[in-house]
Design an enzyme around this catalytic site. Structure first.
Site, PDB file in Angstrom:
ATOM      1  N   GLU A 132      42.178  34.505  41.614  1.00  0.00           N
ATOM      2  CA  GLU A 132      40.890  34.581  40.685  1.00  0.00           C
ATOM      3  C   GLU A 132      41.728  34.687  39.206  1.00  0.00           C
ATOM      4  O   GLU A 132      41.027  33.849  38.350  1.00  0.00           O
ATOM      5  CB  GLU A 132      40.100  35.701  40.801  1.00  0.00           C
ATOM      6  CG  GLU A 132      39.010  35.785  39.875  1.00  0.00           C
ATOM      7  CD  GLU A 132      38.261  37.249  40.178  1.00  0.00           C
ATOM      8  OE1 GLU A 132      37.692  37.485  41.395  1.00  0.00           O
ATOM      9  OE2 GLU A 132      38.140  38.232  39.438  1.00  0.00           O
TER      10      GLU A 132
ATOM     11  N   HIS B 265      43.013  37.484  46.952  1.00  0.00           N
ATOM     12  CA  HIS B 265      42.019  36.644  46.254  1.00  0.00           C
ATOM     13  C   HIS B 265      41.763  36.864  45.008  1.00  0.00           C
ATOM     14  O   HIS B 265      41.643  35.952  43.971  1.00  0.00           O
ATOM     15  CB  HIS B 265      40.602  36.863  46.997  1.00  0.00           C
ATOM     16  CG  HIS B 265      39.358  36.684  46.507  1.00  0.00           C
ATOM     17  ND1 HIS B 265      38.874  37.066  45.206  1.00  0.00           N
ATOM     18  CD2 HIS B 265      38.512  35.720  46.658  1.00  0.00           C
ATOM     19  CE1 HIS B 265      37.956  36.867  44.807  1.00  0.00           C
ATOM     20  NE2 HIS B 265      37.403  35.564  45.574  1.00  0.00           N
ATOM     21  N   ASN B 266      41.714  38.162  44.553  1.00  0.00           N
ATOM     22  CA  ASN B 266      41.620  38.309  42.980  1.00  0.00           C
ATOM     23  C   ASN B 266      42.806  38.085  42.329  1.00  0.00           C
ATOM     24  O   ASN B 266      42.529  37.542  40.937  1.00  0.00           O
ATOM     25  CB  ASN B 266      41.542  40.010  42.820  1.00  0.00           C
ATOM     26  CG  ASN B 266      40.162  40.413  43.259  1.00  0.00           C
ATOM     27  OD1 ASN B 266      39.328  39.778  43.844  1.00  0.00           O
ATOM     28  ND2 ASN B 266      39.605  41.595  42.467  1.00  0.00           N
TER      29      ASN B 266
ATOM     30  N   SER C 125      33.640  40.215  47.800  1.00  0.00           N
ATOM     31  CA  SER C 125      33.631  39.561  46.637  1.00  0.00           C
ATOM     32  C   SER C 125      32.489  38.624  46.357  1.00  0.00           C
ATOM     33  O   SER C 125      31.702  38.126  47.272  1.00  0.00           O
ATOM     34  CB  SER C 125      34.801  38.156  46.650  1.00  0.00           C
ATOM     35  OG  SER C 125      34.838  37.492  45.489  1.00  0.00           O
TER      36      SER C 125
ATOM     37  N   LYS D  10      41.778  40.520  50.049  1.00  0.00           N
ATOM     38  CA  LYS D  10      40.877  40.416  48.918  1.00  0.00           C
ATOM     39  C   LYS D  10      41.841  40.699  47.536  1.00  0.00           C
ATOM     40  O   LYS D  10      41.586  40.123  46.587  1.00  0.00           O
ATOM     41  CB  LYS D  10      40.016  41.744  48.805  1.00  0.00           C
ATOM     42  CG  LYS D  10      39.252  41.904  47.864  1.00  0.00           C
ATOM     43  CD  LYS D  10      38.235  40.798  47.398  1.00  0.00           C
ATOM     44  CE  LYS D  10      37.141  40.880  46.372  1.00  0.00           C
ATOM     45  NZ  LYS D  10      37.375  41.359  45.245  1.00  0.00           N
TER      46      LYS D  10
HETATM   47  C1  6PG Z   1      35.087  39.696  43.117  1.00  0.00           C
HETATM   48  C2  6PG Z   1      35.792  40.089  41.817  1.00  0.00           C
HETATM   49  C3  6PG Z   1      35.608  41.318  41.377  1.00  0.00           C
HETATM   50  C4  6PG Z   1      35.594  41.937  40.241  1.00  0.00           C
HETATM   51  C5  6PG Z   1      37.019  42.220  39.635  1.00  0.00           C
HETATM   52  C6  6PG Z   1      37.270  41.787  38.452  1.00  0.00           C
HETATM   53  O1  6PG Z   1      35.744  39.077  43.940  1.00  0.00           O
HETATM   54  O2  6PG Z   1      33.902  39.854  43.115  1.00  0.00           O
HETATM   55  O3  6PG Z   1      37.012  39.901  41.806  1.00  0.00           O
HETATM   56  O4  6PG Z   1      36.069  42.245  42.424  1.00  0.00           O
HETATM   57  O5  6PG Z   1      34.589  41.290  39.341  1.00  0.00           O
HETATM   58  O6  6PG Z   1      37.322  43.581  39.906  1.00  0.00           O
HETATM   59  O7  6PG Z   1      38.535  42.058  37.901  1.00  0.00           O
HETATM   60  P1  6PG Z   1      39.014  42.581  36.568  1.00  0.00           P
HETATM   61  O8  6PG Z   1      38.128  43.638  35.890  1.00  0.00           O
HETATM   62  O9  6PG Z   1      40.406  43.013  36.974  1.00  0.00           O
HETATM   63  O10 6PG Z   1      39.006  41.095  36.099  1.00  0.00           O
END
Ligand code: 6PG
Length: 485
Positions: A194, A190-191, A133, A187
């Site tokens: 996010e 985590h997303n 990430s 991960k």
């Molecule tokens: C990270 C982000 C990375 C990416 C995502 C965005 O942890 O660096 O989460 O993995 O920017 O894929 O996801 P979306 O396109 O689904 O918003």
């Protein structure tokens, strides 16, 4: 120089921005890096533009790439999730030897990683699904890395990954997460967090914009201020930047010329699907995913805008709400909702660990999320402490520190949910997080009624509060109760 010294410590396959930044990060820390891309132009470009940053060994074929790696060979794949990843894994596996390590650094679905690990380990190779990430900038200067796979592979791989990871208080933001798909599972969550974090920030912005009628520039200043306190985080920091940006073409705030349909590549959706299967209430993450989906339903929204009755709405002015008080209430509602999202995310991590026999350590995860990753935030230090003090914590919200925090936030949170509803402004995560919180602390839930209904139409039985066993009422008979087990 002997042949062995000339070999690369690690290799990167797939040189789009993330892959090439990761390769540059390794090279800049003194590692010799083998690089390979399906079309050689990208490989050549990387070496031409950044060859002076360290030692790169460009390869024109996968065989040449594999031959340029020291043993055990370590190759990180940074290509699109899905079929492209499978294709590269197979090519590498054919050219590699037992003991070598294939690392998938993309956002793979953890169940795919588990399948791949089984297939690759059957060939005597190691397969490591590593969540990485931090976006493009993180890949270059220090990401947060969540490697899964066999523990023994971490002995040879860990020091390399730790050398390129972000560092907070002297601790690298990288640790072995657990076997097979554990890294990609973590991960994924985590997303999911996010997504919820971005959505609650979005809701706060929306309220300041359309309830308090502030300009994007004014709101940018508010976020800058918030970033100096409890909400100190990367996402709040970049929010202030985005809101301050002026569109060069129209002179308007950039936010006003960006189409309000949020994209998603799938990791948030995966988090919710996995939570549904695990039976974990990740309502904040779920609402955040649905909010993106609804924002993208443009034809439906166009049909509905101005066309659905709103009922009687009011304004902050009409209600006599002080603007400064409202801004502070929104800050508190944001903080509380964010806490719920993290609490739910950690619940999913714990459940995923139990389901898959991974010994996931929430405190360690909070530690490696303090830097490098997209959800990095000051309060992860507190989450780390909470889980270190009590690894069996039933909910992050029950940690004494966070319990005290929410005690100070909850009145504001309730006011914001009520006001937003009266103003007709959507706040799916603020509202559902408050309902989640109230559900969690409720002595009785309407689930008793649901059990009664299920028993009525389907003889699904219910448990009683006063004695053990399962019971059924003869609803279509004389309505006496029978014990079924
Ligand atoms: C990270 C982000 C990375 C990416 C995502 C965005 O942890 O660096 O989460 O993995 O920017 O894929 O996801 P979306 O396109 O689904 O918003």
């Amino acid at each position: 120089m002997t042949e062995q010294q000339a070999l690369a410590h690690i290799g990167v396959v797939g040189l789009a921005v993330m892959g090439s930044n990761l390769a540059r990060n390794f090279a800049s820390r003194g590692h010799t890096v083998a690089v390979y891309n399906r079309s050689y132009e990208k490989t050549a470009l990387l070496v031409e533009e950044h060859g002076n940053e360290g030692s790169f060994l460009p390869a024109k074929s996968i065989e040449e790439f594999v031959a340029s790696l020291e043993r055990p060979r370590r190759a990180i794949i940074m290509v699109q999730a899905g079929a492209a990843t499978d294709a590269v894994i197979n090519q590498l596996a054919d050219a590699m030897e037992p003991g070598d390590i294939i690392i998938d650094g993309g956002n793979a679905l953890y169940t795919d990683t588990m399948r791949r690990e089984r297939e690759i380990s059957a060939k005597g190779l190691h397969f490591v699904g590593a969540g990485i990430s931090g976006g493009e900038e993180g890949a270059l200067n220090g990401p947060s890395i969540m490697p899964g796979g066999p523990k023994e592979s971490y002995e040879s791989l860990g020091p390399l990954l730790e050398s390129i990871a972000a560092v907070v208080d002297g601790v690298p933001c990288c640790t072995h997460i657990g076997a097979d798909g554990a890294g990609h599972f973590v991960k994924m969550v985590h997303n999911g967090i996010e997504y919820a974090d971005m959505q609650v920030i979005g809701e706060a912005y929306h309220l300041l914009r359309y309830a308090a009628r502030m300009t994007p520039a004014e709101i940018s200043d508010v976020f800058k201020e918030w970033n100096t306190g409890d909400l100190d985080s990367y996402l709040v920091e970049i929010t202030a930047e985005v809101l301050a940006q002026v569109d060069a073409e129209t002179g308007q705030p950039l936010i006003d010329v960006i189409v309000d349909s949020a994209g998603q590549k799938g990791t948030g959706r995966w988090t919710v699907k996995a939570a549904l299967d695990l039976g974990i209430a990740t309502t904040g993450i779920g609402e955040a995913v649905f909010a993106r989906a609804l924002s993208g339903a443009r034809t439906q929204r166009t049909a509905a805008v101005g066309n659905l009755p709103a009922g009687t709405l009011t304004t902050l002015e009409a209600l006599g709400v002080d603007r400064a008080d409202f801004i502070e209430d929104v800050r508190r509602a944001l903080y509380a909702s964010k806490l719920v999202a993290y609490a739910q995310g950690f619940d999913e991590i714990k459940a995923g660990g139990v389901e898959n026999n991974w010994e996931l350590r929430p405190g360690d995860l909070a530690t490696i999320w303090r830097g490098g990753c997209i959800i990095r935030a000051k309060f992860l230090n507190r989450i780390k402490e909470a889980y270190e003090t009590d690894p069996e914590l039933q909910s992050l919200l029950l940690d004494p520190y966070f319990k005290g925090e929410v005690a100070n936030l909850v009145d504001s949170w309730r006011r914001v949910v009520v006001l937003s509803t009266q103003l007709g402004l959507p706040i799916p995560v603020f509202a559902s997080s408050l309902s989640y919180y109230d559900s969690l602390r409720s002595e009785r839930l309407p689930a008793a009624l649901i059990q009664g209904q299920r028993d009525f139409f389907g003889a699904h039985t219910y448990e009683r509060t006063d004695k053990p066993g399962h019971f059924h009422t003869l609803w279509s008979g004389d309505r006496t109760e029978v014990q079924t087990s």
